[in-house]
Design a protein around this motif. Structure first.
Motif, PDB file in Angstrom:
ATOM      1  N   HIS A 196      -5.727  12.914  -1.825  1.00 28.85           N
ATOM      2  CA  HIS A 196      -4.528  12.081  -1.855  1.00 28.85           C
ATOM      3  C   HIS A 196      -4.728  10.872  -2.755  1.00 28.85           C
ATOM      4  O   HIS A 196      -5.824  10.347  -2.882  1.00 28.85           O
ATOM      5  CB  HIS A 196      -4.167  11.617  -0.450  1.00 28.85           C
ATOM      6  N   THR A 197      -3.641  10.426  -3.363  1.00 32.87           N
ATOM      7  CA  THR A 197      -3.650   9.268  -4.248  1.00 32.87           C
ATOM      8  C   THR A 197      -2.961   8.101  -3.558  1.00 32.87           C
ATOM      9  O   THR A 197      -1.879   8.260  -2.997  1.00 32.87           O
ATOM     10  CB  THR A 197      -2.920   9.581  -5.567  1.00 32.87           C
ATOM     11  N   TRP A 198      -3.598   6.939  -3.620  1.00 29.69           N
ATOM     12  CA  TRP A 198      -3.057   5.710  -3.034  1.00 29.69           C
ATOM     13  C   TRP A 198      -3.030   4.620  -4.089  1.00 29.69           C
ATOM     14  O   TRP A 198      -3.911   4.555  -4.942  1.00 29.69           O
ATOM     15  CB  TRP A 198      -3.925   5.251  -1.865  1.00 29.69           C
ATOM     16  N   ARG A 199      -2.040   3.757  -4.018  1.00 26.90           N
ATOM     17  CA  ARG A 199      -1.940   2.599  -4.908  1.00 26.90           C
ATOM     18  C   ARG A 199      -1.745   1.348  -4.061  1.00 26.90           C
ATOM     19  O   ARG A 199      -1.068   1.371  -3.029  1.00 26.90           O
ATOM     20  CB  ARG A 199      -0.751   2.745  -5.859  1.00 26.90           C
ATOM     21  N   LEU A 200      -2.330   0.259  -4.531  1.00 29.70           N
ATOM     22  CA  LEU A 200      -2.159  -1.043  -3.892  1.00 29.70           C
ATOM     23  C   LEU A 200      -1.608  -1.964  -4.964  1.00 29.70           C
ATOM     24  O   LEU A 200      -2.256  -2.188  -5.987  1.00 29.70           O
ATOM     25  CB  LEU A 200      -3.500  -1.549  -3.355  1.00 29.70           C
ATOM     26  N   ARG A 201      -0.402  -2.464  -4.753  1.00 27.41           N
ATOM     27  CA  ARG A 201       0.299  -3.248  -5.765  1.00 27.41           C
ATOM     28  C   ARG A 201       0.592  -4.658  -5.276  1.00 27.41           C
ATOM     29  O   ARG A 201       1.044  -4.846  -4.163  1.00 27.41           O
ATOM     30  CB  ARG A 201       1.641  -2.608  -6.077  1.00 27.41           C
ATOM     31  N   LEU A 229       0.870  -1.170   0.000  1.00 27.97           N
ATOM     32  CA  LEU A 229       0.000   0.000   0.000  1.00 27.97           C
ATOM     33  C   LEU A 229       0.905   1.217   0.000  1.00 27.97           C
ATOM     34  O   LEU A 229       1.692   1.419   0.924  1.00 27.97           O
ATOM     35  CB  LEU A 229      -0.897   0.016   1.234  1.00 27.97           C
ATOM     36  N   VAL A 230       0.813   2.031  -1.070  1.00 30.94           N
ATOM     37  CA  VAL A 230       1.691   3.187  -1.201  1.00 30.94           C
ATOM     38  C   VAL A 230       0.894   4.463  -1.402  1.00 30.94           C
ATOM     39  O   VAL A 230      -0.144   4.470  -2.057  1.00 30.94           O
ATOM     40  CB  VAL A 230       2.716   3.018  -2.353  1.00 30.94           C
ATOM     41  N   TRP A 231       1.389   5.530  -0.797  1.00 30.47           N
ATOM     42  CA  TRP A 231       0.840   6.870  -0.985  1.00 30.47           C
ATOM     43  C   TRP A 231       1.689   7.555  -2.032  1.00 30.47           C
ATOM     44  O   TRP A 231       2.915   7.432  -2.029  1.00 30.47           O
ATOM     45  CB  TRP A 231       0.895   7.632   0.338  1.00 30.47           C
ATOM     46  N   VAL A 232       1.038   8.293  -2.939  1.00 31.77           N
ATOM     47  CA  VAL A 232       1.748   8.989  -4.004  1.00 31.77           C
ATOM     48  C   VAL A 232       1.815  10.472  -3.664  1.00 31.77           C
ATOM     49  O   VAL A 232       0.790  11.141  -3.554  1.00 31.77           O
ATOM     50  CB  VAL A 232       1.060   8.777  -5.372  1.00 31.77           C
ATOM     51  N   ASP A 233       3.031  10.973  -3.494  1.00 27.78           N
ATOM     52  CA  ASP A 233       3.263  12.386  -3.208  1.00 27.78           C
ATOM     53  C   ASP A 233       2.881  13.188  -4.448  1.00 27.78           C
ATOM     54  O   ASP A 233       3.469  13.022  -5.512  1.00 27.78           O
ATOM     55  CB  ASP A 233       4.735  12.589  -2.865  1.00 27.78           C
ATOM     56  N   GLY A 234       1.880  14.047  -4.312  1.00 24.63           N
ATOM     57  CA  GLY A 234       1.375  14.811  -5.446  1.00 24.63           C
ATOM     58  C   GLY A 234       2.350  15.828  -6.003  1.00 24.63           C
ATOM     59  O   GLY A 234       2.233  16.243  -7.148  1.00 24.63           O
ATOM     60  N   ASP A 235       3.343  16.239  -5.223  1.00 23.61           N
ATOM     61  CA  ASP A 235       4.292  17.243  -5.690  1.00 23.61           C
ATOM     62  C   ASP A 235       5.325  16.685  -6.663  1.00 23.61           C
ATOM     63  O   ASP A 235       5.692  17.343  -7.619  1.00 23.61           O
ATOM     64  CB  ASP A 235       5.027  17.882  -4.506  1.00 23.61           C
ATOM     65  N   ASN A 236       5.798  15.474  -6.414  1.00 26.92           N
ATOM     66  CA  ASN A 236       6.856  14.927  -7.276  1.00 26.92           C
ATOM     67  C   ASN A 236       6.601  13.486  -7.704  1.00 26.92           C
ATOM     68  O   ASN A 236       7.495  12.834  -8.207  1.00 26.92           O
ATOM     69  CB  ASN A 236       8.219  15.046  -6.594  1.00 26.92           C
ATOM     70  N   LEU A 241      -6.657   4.458  -6.154  1.00 23.99           N
ATOM     71  CA  LEU A 241      -7.820   5.193  -5.689  1.00 23.99           C
ATOM     72  C   LEU A 241      -7.424   6.642  -5.472  1.00 23.99           C
ATOM     73  O   LEU A 241      -6.446   6.924  -4.793  1.00 23.99           O
ATOM     74  CB  LEU A 241      -8.337   4.594  -4.382  1.00 23.99           C
ATOM     75  N   VAL A 242      -8.170   7.556  -6.081  1.00 22.48           N
ATOM     76  CA  VAL A 242      -7.944   8.980  -5.898  1.00 22.48           C
ATOM     77  C   VAL A 242      -9.139   9.528  -5.140  1.00 22.48           C
ATOM     78  O   VAL A 242     -10.274   9.393  -5.583  1.00 22.48           O
ATOM     79  CB  VAL A 242      -7.807   9.707  -7.259  1.00 22.48           C
ATOM     80  N   PHE A 243      -8.899  10.113  -3.976  1.00 26.73           N
ATOM     81  CA  PHE A 243      -9.984  10.648  -3.176  1.00 26.73           C
ATOM     82  C   PHE A 243     -10.384  12.020  -3.689  1.00 26.73           C
ATOM     83  O   PHE A 243      -9.549  12.801  -4.104  1.00 26.73           O
ATOM     84  CB  PHE A 243      -9.565  10.755  -1.705  1.00 26.73           C
ATOM     85  N   ARG A 244     -11.668  12.311  -3.616  1.00 31.25           N
ATOM     86  CA  ARG A 244     -12.188  13.610  -3.993  1.00 31.25           C
ATOM     87  C   ARG A 244     -12.842  14.248  -2.770  1.00 31.25           C
ATOM     88  O   ARG A 244     -13.385  13.556  -1.918  1.00 31.25           O
ATOM     89  CB  ARG A 244     -13.221  13.455  -5.103  1.00 31.25           C
ATOM     90  N   ALA A 245     -12.824  15.547  -2.723  1.00 30.57           N
ATOM     91  CA  ALA A 245     -13.315  16.273  -1.552  1.00 30.57           C
ATOM     92  C   ALA A 245     -14.761  15.938  -1.211  1.00 30.57           C
ATOM     93  O   ALA A 245     -15.145  15.949  -0.059  1.00 30.57           O
ATOM     94  CB  ALA A 245     -13.168  17.776  -1.760  1.00 30.57           C
ATOM     95  N   GLU A 246     -15.594  15.621  -2.206  1.00 28.46           N
ATOM     96  CA  GLU A 246     -16.997  15.357  -1.931  1.00 28.46           C
ATOM     97  C   GLU A 246     -17.245  13.939  -1.405  1.00 28.46           C
ATOM     98  O   GLU A 246     -18.352  13.600  -1.040  1.00 28.46           O
ATOM     99  CB  GLU A 246     -17.859  15.609  -3.174  1.00 28.46           C
ATOM    100  N   ALA A 247     -16.217  13.119  -1.365  1.00 29.09           N
ATOM    101  CA  ALA A 247     -16.376  11.731  -0.926  1.00 29.09           C
ATOM    102  C   ALA A 247     -16.641  11.663   0.571  1.00 29.09           C
ATOM    103  O   ALA A 247     -15.843  12.123   1.369  1.00 29.09           O
ATOM    104  CB  ALA A 247     -15.138  10.921  -1.260  1.00 29.09           C
ATOM    105  N   GLU A 248     -17.785  11.118   0.940  1.00 27.02           N
ATOM    106  CA  GLU A 248     -18.106  10.957   2.359  1.00 27.02           C
ATOM    107  C   GLU A 248     -18.495   9.527   2.697  1.00 27.02           C
ATOM    108  O   GLU A 248     -18.646   9.194   3.851  1.00 27.02           O
ATOM    109  CB  GLU A 248     -19.239  11.915   2.743  1.00 27.02           C
ATOM    110  N   SER A 249     -18.685   8.690   1.687  1.00 24.89           N
ATOM    111  CA  SER A 249     -19.063   7.302   1.935  1.00 24.89           C
ATOM    112  C   SER A 249     -17.803   6.435   2.002  1.00 24.89           C
ATOM    113  O   SER A 249     -16.735   6.845   1.567  1.00 24.89           O
ATOM    114  CB  SER A 249     -20.001   6.819   0.829  1.00 24.89           C
ATOM    115  N   PRO A 250     -17.915   5.229   2.555  1.00 23.76           N
ATOM    116  CA  PRO A 250     -16.746   4.360   2.675  1.00 23.76           C
ATOM    117  C   PRO A 250     -16.141   4.030   1.312  1.00 23.76           C
ATOM    118  O   PRO A 250     -16.865   3.813   0.344  1.00 23.76           O
ATOM    119  CB  PRO A 250     -17.307   3.100   3.330  1.00 23.76           C
TER     120      PRO A 250
END
Length: 92
Positions: A49-54, A19-26, A63-72
């Motif tokens: 934030h962007t996450w990857r599962l490899r 499970l990896v988090w992707v730094d949006g800056d670089n 999975l890319v989260f969006r601000a309007e996301a409130e459900s699981p």
């Protein structure tokens, strides 16, 4: 304002998955957890934030989260990929 959220990551493969988090800056990847086959984890994060599962050899879910996301949200590698309404979860 950045909102706080969480998601479930599920490894449905026969191999370990990272499970990896992707730094949006670089676009640098930071490993947060290793999931054994058949295991899952609940991960806290922030909207946008962007996450990857490899899992080897070539399976990856993202999975890319969006601000309007409130459900699981669920990020799953191996088998069927599931996502909450309004979320993107793709196996590459």
């Amino acid at each position: 304002m950045v909102g706080h959220t969480s998601f479930s990551a599920i490894n449905n493969t026969a191999a370990e998955a990272a499970l990896v988090w992707v730094d949006g800056d670089n676009n640098r990847e930071v490993t947060y957890a290793t999931l054994q086959p058949g295991k899952s984890i609940q991960q806290e994060t922030f909207d946008g934030h962007t996450w990857r599962l490899r899992a080897p050899p070539e399976e990856m879910a993202e999975l890319v989260f969006r601000a309007e996301a409130e459900s699981p949200q669920t990020l799953r590698v191996g088998g069927e990929v599931a996502a909450a309404a309004g979320q993107d979860a793709n196996v590459h």
